[in-house]
Design a protein around this motif. Structure first.
Motif, PDB file in Angstrom:
ATOM      1  N   SER A 101    -104.696  81.217 -45.929  1.00 29.80           N
ATOM      2  CA  SER A 101    -105.634  80.117 -45.687  1.00 29.80           C
ATOM      3  C   SER A 101    -105.073  79.122 -44.684  1.00 29.80           C
ATOM      4  O   SER A 101    -105.808  78.549 -43.877  1.00 29.80           O
ATOM      5  N   LYS A 102    -103.744  78.917 -44.693  1.00 30.89           N
ATOM      6  CA  LYS A 102    -103.153  78.021 -43.684  1.00 30.89           C
ATOM      7  C   LYS A 102    -103.297  78.611 -42.288  1.00 30.89           C
ATOM      8  O   LYS A 102    -103.612  77.901 -41.329  1.00 30.89           O
ATOM      9  N   SER A 103    -103.044  79.930 -42.172  1.00 31.96           N
ATOM     10  CA  SER A 103    -103.175  80.572 -40.868  1.00 31.96           C
ATOM     11  C   SER A 103    -104.617  80.496 -40.390  1.00 31.96           C
ATOM     12  O   SER A 103    -104.892  80.242 -39.217  1.00 31.96           O
ATOM     13  N   ILE A 130    -108.906  78.265 -36.870  1.00 32.50           N
ATOM     14  CA  ILE A 130    -110.151  77.520 -36.688  1.00 32.50           C
ATOM     15  C   ILE A 130    -109.867  76.246 -35.898  1.00 32.50           C
ATOM     16  O   ILE A 130    -110.593  75.875 -34.974  1.00 32.50           O
ATOM     17  N   SER A 131    -108.767  75.592 -36.253  1.00 31.07           N
ATOM     18  CA  SER A 131    -108.403  74.355 -35.573  1.00 31.07           C
ATOM     19  C   SER A 131    -108.184  74.604 -34.082  1.00 31.07           C
ATOM     20  O   SER A 131    -108.624  73.817 -33.238  1.00 31.07           O
ATOM     21  N   GLY A 132    -107.536  75.710 -33.759  1.00 28.66           N
ATOM     22  CA  GLY A 132    -107.322  76.060 -32.358  1.00 28.66           C
ATOM     23  C   GLY A 132    -108.642  76.280 -31.635  1.00 28.66           C
ATOM     24  O   GLY A 132    -108.868  75.758 -30.550  1.00 28.66           O
ATOM     25  N   LEU A 133    -109.516  77.032 -32.268  1.00 24.93           N
ATOM     26  CA  LEU A 133    -110.807  77.337 -31.638  1.00 24.93           C
ATOM     27  C   LEU A 133    -111.637  76.075 -31.437  1.00 24.93           C
ATOM     28  O   LEU A 133    -112.160  75.816 -30.365  1.00 24.93           O
ATOM     29  N   VAL A 134    -111.737  75.284 -32.499  1.00 23.48           N
ATOM     30  CA  VAL A 134    -112.619  74.121 -32.455  1.00 23.48           C
ATOM     31  C   VAL A 134    -112.068  73.042 -31.527  1.00 23.48           C
ATOM     32  O   VAL A 134    -112.815  72.357 -30.836  1.00 23.48           O
TER      33      VAL A 134
END
Ligand code: UDP
Ligand code: MG
Length: 330
Positions: free
Chosen positions: A210-212, A217-221
């Protein structure tokens, strides 16, 4: 004395790897041409990591540390380290020796040749699960396609950065810190060093699925608005499908009135399809809105519980981020 080289290592429950990390890193520090400091960032470990870190700090003045008040996550731990270090050259590496410290010497060589950012690019990952390798492979390529900046594939946070780069990074106000993306965004002269990623020296992987996933998601967004556009496209596509369905239903109604597909089946499919499209779109939107909310709240990125004695607070940025912190007694 101001060290020329600063090594930042985020530590989360790494009691099993720390002594070996110290052994290899201090040997590398000894081979550098100028004084170096090793800054260990304890990210709320609940094993003996902090005790070991304090111990190293007592034994070796080159080792200093900051300890966060709880587990804030890898990216924030590295950010905290970046706020504190003083070196002209800053190197970030993992505690588990998956990033071979000896590579630092090659990175420094590149820096001397005039590169401000030298990042390590993995050509191979030893002994990581099939699933991890596949998802990482797919994700980095997806990110490269979608992101507004050119984020090199298969690079992690293992890198060397010039002081100028670190100052820019520290000046970036955003809370959502996808460091490898921010680093690419900054520009300057960048180069890669290719290496084979070793297996973890000891202990468990700290990046749970879940951390990965969260990091991905954080990278994409953070670096792409394409996902928002995707919901527009899918919405347009489903509008088209709806028109086709209407024509089909008319066709069935008049040409093959006994078709089993007319009636409830078609309606149920349409409802599920549209429901899915809408929920996914709202979810994507939510990712962005949630991040806006995070940014607007403007909380400090981390809280400090303890900072090793001899470290000064070097920059204004560190002062800003030093909410509720206090220096340790000893
Ligand atoms: N780490 C951290 N906080 C966390 C998770 C990990 O500081 O919440 C550190 C960990 O101690 C290690 C590095 O980040 O030094 C990378 O973690 P790990 O080796 O588990 O991840 P992976 O190798 O899969 O990237
Ligand atoms: Mg690792």
């Amino acid at each position: 004395m101001r060290p020329k080289y600063s090594l930042i290592v985020p530590v989360y429950n790494e009691e099993a790897t720390l002594p070996e990390l110290y052994r290899r890193v201090s040997s590398v520090m000894g081979q550098l041409d100028a004084p170096a400091e090793l800054v260990l960032v304890n990210d709320g470990s609940h094993d003996r990591s902090l005790e070991i870190i304090r111990d190293l700090n007592h034994k070796d003045p080159r080792v200093c540390y900051i300890s966060l008040a709880r587990n804030f996550g890898h990216q924030v731990a590295v950010t905290a380290g970046l706020n504190f270090v003083r070196g002209r050259v800053v190197i970030v590496l993992d505690a588990d020796l998956q990033d071979p410290p000896e590579l630092i010497l090659d990175m420094v060589e590149q820096w001397q040749q005039g590169y401000q950012i030298v990042y390590a690019q993995r050509t191979q990952r030893h002994q990581e699960s099939w699933f991890k390798r596949f998802t990482a492979y797919a994700f980095y390529r997806l990110l490269k396609r979608l992101a507004d900046v050119d984020i090199p594939t298969d690079t992690g946070d293992f890198c060397l950065m010039d002081r100028r780069v670190v100052d820019v990074l520290n000046g970036m106000p955003e809370r959502n810190r996808y460091i490898r993306g921010l680093r690419a965004w900054i520009g300057f002269r960048q180069t890669a060093i290719r290496f084979e990623r070793d297996p973890r020296f000891a202990g468990e992987v700290k990046y749970t699925f879940s951390k990965s996933f969260g990091l991905a998601i954080s990278g994409l967004v953070s670096f792409s608005k394409v996902p928002l556009r995707i919901s527009t496209y899918v919405g347009l596509f489903s509008a088209l499908v709806a028109v086709l369905m209407a024509l089909l239903v008319l066709y069935w109604r008049f040409v093959t009135p006994n078709s089993p597909l007319t009636g409830s089946a078609a309606i149920i499919i349409a409802i599920f399809f549209l429901g899915a499209v809408q929920l996914v779109s709202i979810g994507i939107l939510g990712e962005y809105v949630g991040r806006i909310y995070e940014e607007v709240k403007g909380r400090p990125l981390y809280t400090l519980a303890e900072v090793s004695d001899f470290m000064e607070f070097p920059s204004e940025e560190a002062d800003k981020n030093r909410a509720y912190s206090h220096r340790s007694e000893g």
